[in-house]
Design an enzyme around this catalytic site. Structure first.
Site, PDB file in Angstrom:
ATOM      1  NE  ARG A  19     102.965  73.237  42.846  1.00  0.00           N
ATOM      2  CZ  ARG A  19     103.773  74.185  42.382  1.00  0.00           C
ATOM      3  NH1 ARG A  19     104.322  75.057  43.213  1.00  0.00           N
ATOM      4  NH2 ARG A  19     104.046  74.269  41.092  1.00  0.00           N
ATOM      5  NE  ARG A 340      63.354  80.026  40.597  1.00  0.00           N
ATOM      6  CZ  ARG A 340      62.378  79.121  40.643  1.00  0.00           C
ATOM      7  NH1 ARG A 340      61.378  79.266  41.526  1.00  0.00           N
ATOM      8  NH2 ARG A 340      62.370  78.103  39.827  1.00  0.00           N
ATOM      9  CB  ALA A 430      41.745  89.410  51.613  1.00  0.00           C
TER      10      ALA A 430
END
Ligand code: UD1
Ligand code: CA
Length: 471
Positions: A19, A340, A430
């Protein structure tokens, strides 16, 4: 309860579980908050500390046996083929256990909500009463499908009648057989030898042992479980989700009673093995899986998933997904952070919005606040990684390491092309693509110098003529 230590616990798990409608996963291997159905049953059985723990396997036996070896290497799998009923299954289990004396417990592989407390009480009561058979029963609202407990005028258990074999009067009985038993080993063996297939399903019923013992004058006892939910058997995926919700509530309540604030139990899914200290807080919409641990004063959520992740004291994880990570004391994670395996955040560090970190250490007090990827890197203490920095750790073939020292300022939008090392106190400008090491205290600049072209816009508009003016 050393005197109640069973000689054997037999787990019946040979059935097909049609089932569930699964071609890939045998019924007892479906998952329920951190363990398979079988895993829950084996854990409760193991808590009785039996001399032998035997699992009867049949359908998908290779898969089930391999799983058993993983979760309980000391347990034995015994093959029942064909599956000729629960009585036959126990015959097969005992065939390999000669000279067994004392108590044999039988449990069902598809009834994962049975607690080790109830099982312990069953065995204790059984040993104390000296019964040949003690059956764990439950009084339920809807007994359809279950075997019914037939008692005499004095309340003694006379027989178990399967639903399919029962007449209308017996079907009205609300006390059911949970399928869980404690037996005297020698008496069980006698009765198993006397079973017949003379019933509606043409099988050897374990339940017939009750009537056989009763007729032979051996005492039979019934132990009524306090909470009928514990006897719930899983036959389809509707029952699987119902059992999951019941187990969720049980687990959440255990943590609440131990001092954990859980704001919204209905949306909080905590695996059985997860450990949470008192005074931690779990906000709505969280899933805590596997070997996750959460220390005191930590705040998880809302809407956070932690898998095999350790969260230290006072840390916070907001709306994030973390797998195999270690989040240090008072560290702050999220919103929308993906940690992670091997991500290690130091004390008071920060991993902010849209930041992904893999196999990397972020030192104490260091920050990766916005829009960054950090992989295979070691970042020292008190360093700041500017927005949109990417650690370029993969050259298409191999992964390479990046080292960033203490007190470093990585300018926004820096590409750190690994392998590369940034010394203590160094800066990067940057927008730099850093392909060479930057020594301590130096500034690394790796970008084209800006050109400014005076009057360019007007000239451009002019060349587009009238069209340019209209728009
Ligand atoms: C069984 C009981 C019933 C009880 C119910 C509780 C019998 C005859 N009936 O019925 O009284 O109310 O459990 O849930 O015992 N299994 C084997 N080998 C077999 C047959 C079954 O290992 O040959 C295993 C199944 O995998 C399952 C368990 O035994 O884990 C119970 O079998 P199932 O067919 O589900 O029995 P029920 O009809 O539910
Ligand atoms: Ca069943």
């Amino acid at each position: 309860m050393t005197d109640a230590r069973p000689a054997a616990v037999v787990v019946l798990a040979a059935g097909e579980g049609t089932r569930m409608k699964s071609a890939r996963t045998p019924k007892v291997l479906h998952e329920l908050l951190g363990r398979t159905l079988l895993g829950h049953v084996v854990a409760s059985a193991r808590a009785l500390d039996p001399e032998h723990l035997v699992v009867v396997v049949g359908h998908a036996r290779d898969q089930v046996t391999a799983h058993l070896a993983e979760i309980d290497p000391a347990a034995t799998a015994v093959v029942q083929d064909p599956q000729n009923g629960t009585g036959h299954a126990v015959q097969v289990a005992l065939a390999g256990l000669a000279d067994l004396q004392g108590t044999v417990v039988v449990v069902l592989g598809d009834a994962p909500l049975l607690t080790e407390q109830t099982l312990g009480e069953l065995v204790e009561g059984h040993v104390r009463s000296g019964a040949a058979t003690t059956v764990l029963t439950a009084v339920v609202d809807d007994p359809t499908g279950y075997g019914r407990i037939v008692r005499d005028g004095a309340g003694g258990v006379v027989a178990i009648v399967e639903h399919k074999d029962a007449d209308a009067q017996v079907r009205r009985l609300a006390e059911i057989n949970s399928g869980v038993f404690a037996f005297d080993a020698a008496r069980l063996r006698e009765a198993l030898g006397a079973l017949t297939t003379d019933n509606a399903q043409g099988e050897l019923y374990l339940t017939d042992v009750v009537a056989l013992h009763r007729r032979a004058g051996h005492p039979v006892a019934g132990h009524v479980v306090a909470d009928a939910v514990e006897t719930m058997g899983i036959n389809d995926r509707v029952q699987l989700s119902q059992a999951r919700a019941l187990l969720r509530d049980r687990i959440v309540e255990r943590h609440q009673r131990a001092g954990v604030t859980v704001t919204d139990p209905a949306s909080t899914w905590i695996d059985v093995q997860v450990a949470i200290e008192a005074d931690a807080e779990v906000r709505p919409g969280c899933q805590l899986h596997g070997s996750t641990t959460v220390a005191a004063g930590a705040v998880i959520g809302p809407d956070t998933t932690l898998v095999d992740t350790a969260v230290a004291t006072g840390a916070s994880v907001l709306r994030s997904h973390c797998v195999g990570a270690r989040i240090g004391e008072r560290a702050s994670v999220g919103p929308f952070t993906y940690l992670r395996p091997g991500a290690v955040l130091g004390i008071g560090s920060r991993a902010g919005a849209f930041v992904e970190i893999k196999a990397s250490t972020v030192g104490a007090g260091s920050k990766v606040p916005h829009l960054s990827y950090v992989g295979d890197a070691v970042i020292g203490e008190r360093s700041n990684i500017g927005a949109a920095t990417v650690v370029v750790n993969y050259d298409g073939r191999d992964k390479h390491a990046t080292r960033i020292g203490d007190d470093v300022r990585i300018g926004s939008d820096t590409m750190l092309v690994a392998p590369v090392t940034i010394g203590d106190g160094a800066y990067t400008a940057a927008g730099s693509v850093i392909t060479q090491d930057v020594p301590a205290g130096a500034l690394g600049v790796g970008r084209a110098r800006q050109r400014t072209i005076e009057g360019w816009v007007a000239r451009k508009r002019g060349s587009r003529g009238e069209q340019g003016k209209q728009s």
